[in-house]
Every structure is written in structure tokens, then in C-alpha cells.
Motif scaffolding. Sequence first.
Motif, PDB file in Angstrom:
ATOM      1  N   ILE A  93       0.838  -1.197   0.000  1.00 13.97           N
ATOM      2  CA  ILE A  93       0.000   0.000   0.000  1.00 13.97           C
ATOM      3  C   ILE A  93       0.875   1.250   0.000  1.00 13.97           C
ATOM      4  O   ILE A  93       1.966   1.272   0.584  1.00 13.97           O
ATOM      5  N   HIS A  94       0.404   2.287  -0.672  1.00 18.25           N
ATOM      6  CA  HIS A  94       1.114   3.559  -0.808  1.00 18.25           C
ATOM      7  C   HIS A  94       0.117   4.660  -0.482  1.00 18.25           C
ATOM      8  O   HIS A  94      -1.019   4.634  -0.963  1.00 18.25           O
ATOM      9  N   LEU A  95       0.515   5.626   0.333  1.00 11.16           N
ATOM     10  CA  LEU A  95      -0.389   6.685   0.774  1.00 11.16           C
ATOM     11  C   LEU A  95       0.125   8.061   0.380  1.00 11.16           C
ATOM     12  O   LEU A  95       1.332   8.289   0.287  1.00 11.16           O
ATOM     13  N   ALA A  96      -0.798   8.972   0.155  1.00  8.56           N
ATOM     14  CA  ALA A  96      -0.448  10.328  -0.263  1.00  8.56           C
ATOM     15  C   ALA A  96      -1.566  11.285   0.120  1.00  8.56           C
ATOM     16  O   ALA A  96      -2.632  10.872   0.601  1.00  8.56           O
ATOM     17  N   LYS A  97      -1.334  12.573  -0.116  1.00  8.01           N
ATOM     18  CA  LYS A  97      -2.378  13.599  -0.033  1.00  8.01           C
ATOM     19  C   LYS A  97      -2.641  14.098  -1.442  1.00  8.01           C
ATOM     20  O   LYS A  97      -1.705  14.390  -2.187  1.00  8.01           O
ATOM     21  N   VAL A  98      -3.921  14.183  -1.818  1.00  6.98           N
ATOM     22  CA  VAL A  98      -4.271  14.615  -3.168  1.00  6.98           C
ATOM     23  C   VAL A  98      -5.279  15.763  -3.115  1.00  6.98           C
ATOM     24  O   VAL A  98      -5.931  15.994  -2.095  1.00  6.98           O
ATOM     25  N   LYS A  99      -5.399  16.442  -4.237  1.00  7.81           N
ATOM     26  CA  LYS A  99      -6.394  17.514  -4.370  1.00  7.81           C
ATOM     27  C   LYS A  99      -7.215  17.261  -5.625  1.00  7.81           C
ATOM     28  O   LYS A  99      -6.662  17.055  -6.699  1.00  7.81           O
ATOM     29  N   ASN A 100      -8.538  17.260  -5.461  1.00  9.67           N
ATOM     30  CA  ASN A 100      -9.447  17.139  -6.593  1.00  9.67           C
ATOM     31  C   ASN A 100      -9.951  18.524  -6.985  1.00  9.67           C
ATOM     32  O   ASN A 100     -10.211  19.362  -6.109  1.00  9.67           O
ATOM     33  N   ILE A 102     -12.457  18.882  -9.755  1.00 11.93           N
ATOM     34  CA  ILE A 102     -13.725  18.798 -10.479  1.00 11.93           C
ATOM     35  C   ILE A 102     -14.730  18.020  -9.635  1.00 11.93           C
ATOM     36  O   ILE A 102     -14.412  16.988  -9.053  1.00 11.93           O
ATOM     37  N   GLY A 103     -15.962  18.524  -9.583  1.00  9.12           N
ATOM     38  CA  GLY A 103     -17.010  17.854  -8.826  1.00  9.12           C
ATOM     39  C   GLY A 103     -16.716  17.801  -7.345  1.00  9.12           C
ATOM     40  O   GLY A 103     -16.957  16.783  -6.694  1.00  9.12           O
ATOM     41  N   VAL A 104     -16.201  18.909  -6.802  1.00 11.39           N
ATOM     42  CA  VAL A 104     -15.730  18.894  -5.417  1.00 11.39           C
ATOM     43  C   VAL A 104     -16.662  19.619  -4.445  1.00 11.39           C
ATOM     44  O   VAL A 104     -16.322  19.790  -3.278  1.00 11.39           O
ATOM     45  N   GLU A 105     -17.835  20.021  -4.920  1.00 11.70           N
ATOM     46  CA  GLU A 105     -18.722  20.796  -4.047  1.00 11.70           C
ATOM     47  C   GLU A 105     -19.082  20.026  -2.780  1.00 11.70           C
ATOM     48  O   GLU A 105     -18.993  20.558  -1.670  1.00 11.70           O
ATOM     49  N   ARG A 106     -19.482  18.758  -2.950  1.00 12.98           N
ATOM     50  CA  ARG A 106     -19.855  17.972  -1.771  1.00 12.98           C
ATOM     51  C   ARG A 106     -18.625  17.645  -0.930  1.00 12.98           C
ATOM     52  O   ARG A 106     -18.690  17.657   0.309  1.00 12.98           O
ATOM     53  N   LEU A 107     -17.506  17.347  -1.592  1.00 10.16           N
ATOM     54  CA  LEU A 107     -16.269  17.093  -0.854  1.00 10.16           C
ATOM     55  C   LEU A 107     -15.918  18.273   0.043  1.00 10.16           C
ATOM     56  O   LEU A 107     -15.602  18.116   1.225  1.00 10.16           O
ATOM     57  N   THR A 108     -15.975  19.468  -0.536  1.00 10.65           N
ATOM     58  CA  THR A 108     -15.614  20.667   0.215  1.00 10.65           C
ATOM     59  C   THR A 108     -16.601  20.908   1.348  1.00 10.65           C
ATOM     60  O   THR A 108     -16.222  21.313   2.454  1.00 10.65           O
ATOM     61  N   GLU A 109     -17.872  20.635   1.081  1.00 12.52           N
ATOM     62  CA  GLU A 109     -18.890  20.803   2.121  1.00 12.52           C
ATOM     63  C   GLU A 109     -18.641  19.859   3.293  1.00 12.52           C
ATOM     64  O   GLU A 109     -18.739  20.258   4.464  1.00 12.52           O
ATOM     65  N   THR A 113     -12.583  21.093   2.620  1.00 10.19           N
ATOM     66  CA  THR A 113     -11.477  21.296   1.693  1.00 10.19           C
ATOM     67  C   THR A 113     -11.643  20.330   0.526  1.00 10.19           C
ATOM     68  O   THR A 113     -12.388  19.344   0.633  1.00 10.19           O
ATOM     69  N   ASN A 114     -10.961  20.618  -0.579  1.00 12.39           N
ATOM     70  CA  ASN A 114     -10.943  19.652  -1.693  1.00 12.39           C
ATOM     71  C   ASN A 114      -9.681  18.805  -1.676  1.00 12.39           C
ATOM     72  O   ASN A 114      -9.348  18.143  -2.647  1.00 12.39           O
ATOM     73  N   GLU A 115      -8.973  18.830  -0.547  1.00 16.02           N
ATOM     74  CA  GLU A 115      -7.808  17.979  -0.354  1.00 16.02           C
ATOM     75  C   GLU A 115      -8.218  16.720   0.409  1.00 16.02           C
ATOM     76  O   GLU A 115      -8.895  16.807   1.427  1.00 16.02           O
ATOM     77  N   LEU A 116      -7.808  15.571  -0.088  1.00 16.60           N
ATOM     78  CA  LEU A 116      -8.143  14.298   0.542  1.00 16.60           C
ATOM     79  C   LEU A 116      -6.877  13.614   1.036  1.00 16.60           C
ATOM     80  O   LEU A 116      -5.907  13.468   0.288  1.00 16.60           O
TER      81      LEU A 116
END
Length: 211
Positions: A93-100, A102-109, A113-116
Motif C-alpha cells: 500500500i502507498h499513501l499520499a495527499k491529493v487535491k481534486n 472537479i465535482g468537489v462541491e460535496r467534498l468541500t462541504e 477542503t478539496n484535499e483528501l
Amino acid sequence: MDYLAETYFFDFNAPEIQELIEEFKVVTLSPKEKAIGLYLKIRDGWRYNPYEISFSKVNYRASYVATKATGHCIDKSILLIAGLRGLQIPARIHLAKVKNHIGVERLTEKFGTNELTPHGMVNVLLNGKWLKLSPAFNIALCRMCNVAPLDFDGENDSVFQEFNAEGQLFMEYLEDYGHFKDVPFEFIKENAQMHYPHIFKANKGATEFNL
């Protein structure tokens, strides 16, 4: 390190995982063909859902993930790694921090943030080379976001779609946490708590919740 070992989380001898990989136990298939086939099966067979959060260890077992219809990136990565190891293909397994983007309204809500983080992906060893691949985004979701589904050719890294069909920035990697022999459960939990304290505060210490 032994990247073929069965662990509590990568429990590939469980009936659920053996059933998952049964079709790939064919001697005429190369490790590369098996890896590609299993990747596609998990990419599209489990709908991506980042809003189910659990910090119960049993829910991170591959055999448990296999019983669900959905999964987030770590779930689907765990399932793929267990399947690969069950087919005698080294994986981790490999882990990271990403940013989306597109289609991030619900994520941000929901996340603020749009960072996962942590985002889960897979390293697989094929033909003496470690490759990165991410089975997170199923084909139906990609179509909704107007993004080409992420394919894997068994020879090159396949970790993200940088742009959608219109050339808009879709996804980027912000931090790389590295790879792990087994699921780093405590790191995952602490990382999420550090980045999303409001979620844990709102859920009053619950180990499982839907956003």
C-alpha cells in the motif's frame, strides 16, 4: 520485506478473496495479465465512495471490503493488494495527499477542503519493476466527471487523471507519505484526525460515520 505475506488486513486466504481471484488462477495468464484483470475488476466492481469513514480495524480487512458494494480509495487498494498477494504477485500500500478540482462541491462541504488525505493506492511488482496504480475511480464516476477512466497496462504507473476531457485540471498529488508493508492503521487514523478535526469533533469520537 515480504510483500507476499498474508496479514490481518490482507487476508487473502479468506473465502471472499479466494472467490474474487478465482478467475485469475489460470496458468496461461501471466502475472501482468492477472494484475491488469484484477485491477479492472476492482476499479469498476466497487463504486468509489469517500464519505464512509471508519476507524474500526475489522472494516479495513480485505475480506470485509469484498462484501461491500462501495469503497473509498484505501478500501479498494487493500482489496487489490490482498488479491494480488493471493495470486503470488508482490504488492504493498502507498499513501499520499491529493487535491481534486472537479465535482468537489460535496467534498468541500463535508471535509472543509478539496484535499483528501490519506489517499490510498497500490504498488505492484511486475517484471522486476515497482509500479504505482490507483483503482479508486470506477468507470461510471469517471463518466460523470467527464474524465477518462484510469487504465493500467502492467508496464507504467497509473495513479491519476491530471485533466478532464476539456483540459481542466482534475487531480494532483500534494504530498507522498510513502509505501508500507501492511496497512498502517494508526497512521491513517492520526492523519485523518489531524486534517479533519471538525469531522471527528462533530461525530464525538465515533469510529464509524457517514458524511
